[in-house]
Design an enzyme around this catalytic site. Sequence first.
Site, PDB file in Angstrom:
ATOM      1  N   GLU A 131       1.449  -2.919  -0.837  1.00 19.88           N
ATOM      2  CA  GLU A 131       0.937  -1.611  -1.241  1.00 19.88           C
ATOM      3  C   GLU A 131       1.575  -1.182  -2.560  1.00 19.88           C
ATOM      4  O   GLU A 131       2.788  -1.161  -2.697  1.00 19.88           O
ATOM      5  CB  GLU A 131       1.220  -0.565  -0.159  1.00 19.88           C
ATOM      6  CG  GLU A 131       0.608  -0.872   1.195  1.00 19.88           C
ATOM      7  CD  GLU A 131      -0.912  -0.733   1.212  1.00 19.88           C
ATOM      8  OE1 GLU A 131      -1.483  -0.212   0.228  1.00 19.88           O
ATOM      9  OE2 GLU A 131      -1.525  -1.148   2.214  1.00 19.88           O
ATOM     10  N   CYS A 143       2.169   5.235   7.788  1.00 23.40           N
ATOM     11  CA  CYS A 143       2.589   4.233   6.809  1.00 23.40           C
ATOM     12  C   CYS A 143       2.583   4.832   5.406  1.00 23.40           C
ATOM     13  O   CYS A 143       3.579   4.766   4.674  1.00 23.40           O
ATOM     14  CB  CYS A 143       1.664   3.013   6.859  1.00 23.40           C
ATOM     15  SG  CYS A 143       1.849   2.012   8.349  1.00 23.40           S
ATOM     16  N   HIS A 151       2.062  -4.283   4.496  1.00 22.62           N
ATOM     17  CA  HIS A 151       1.254  -4.204   5.714  1.00 22.62           C
ATOM     18  C   HIS A 151       1.017  -5.606   6.259  1.00 22.62           C
ATOM     19  O   HIS A 151       0.684  -6.522   5.501  1.00 22.62           O
ATOM     20  CB  HIS A 151      -0.117  -3.559   5.411  1.00 22.62           C
ATOM     21  CG  HIS A 151      -0.181  -2.121   5.768  1.00 22.62           C
ATOM     22  ND1 HIS A 151      -0.615  -1.133   4.889  1.00 22.62           N
ATOM     23  CD2 HIS A 151       0.122  -1.463   6.923  1.00 22.62           C
ATOM     24  CE1 HIS A 151      -0.576   0.043   5.499  1.00 22.62           C
ATOM     25  NE2 HIS A 151      -0.132  -0.133   6.723  1.00 22.62           N
TER      26      HIS A 151
END
EC number: 3.4.19.3
Length: 209
Positions: free
Chosen positions: A85, A149, A168
């Site tokens: 991410e 998250c 993730h």
Amino acid sequence: MEQPPLATFIFWFGPFGEHTVNASWIAVQELEKLGLGDSVDLHVYEIPVEYKTVQRLIPALWEKHSPQLVVHVGVSGMATTVTLEKCGHNKGYKGLDNCRFCPGSQCCVEDGPESIDSIIDMDAVCKRVTTLGLDVSVTISQDAGRYLCDFTYYTSLYQSHGRSAFVHVPPLGKPYNADQLGRALQAIIEEMLDVLEQSEGKISCRHKH
């Protein structure tokens, strides 16, 4: 002079919803077995899937330890790859946590920026890990999902001025097993630390030739 170990913190999430066994915990357990070498002082913490706990815990740990890097690991039921991410988002948190709570403001930090990017070049990390020939696909994302998250990532990025990362992982067996996830996580974090060290070395001219 010998460098002290780099303090690196790994945060994983506890069970929530359909994820009664969180694949992020399985991946981190495997990472602990593999280790990150003697040059890294590894600390592992579980984060409950609770907004209020995240808002309290993350700043307290950053203030106490000032780690070189914090890596958050979460599971995504939609993921089929291991996903890096790039950024965290401040607004749009409407999903209830494990305590049936969500922030009334639906944001992480009042008056904080809309999003915060990690200072780690995720594209570079992804390319480097891909060249290692692991039997795991690694991809990039700019949307961590507007749940715990994403909320945790933004909180950590805000606190650390970008010295955080989020990975993730897909649910266990869909398609990767525990060993594959652990080895992928090990490779990713090693490359993150290397990319971080290189970028900071250029800035401070610490590297000797």
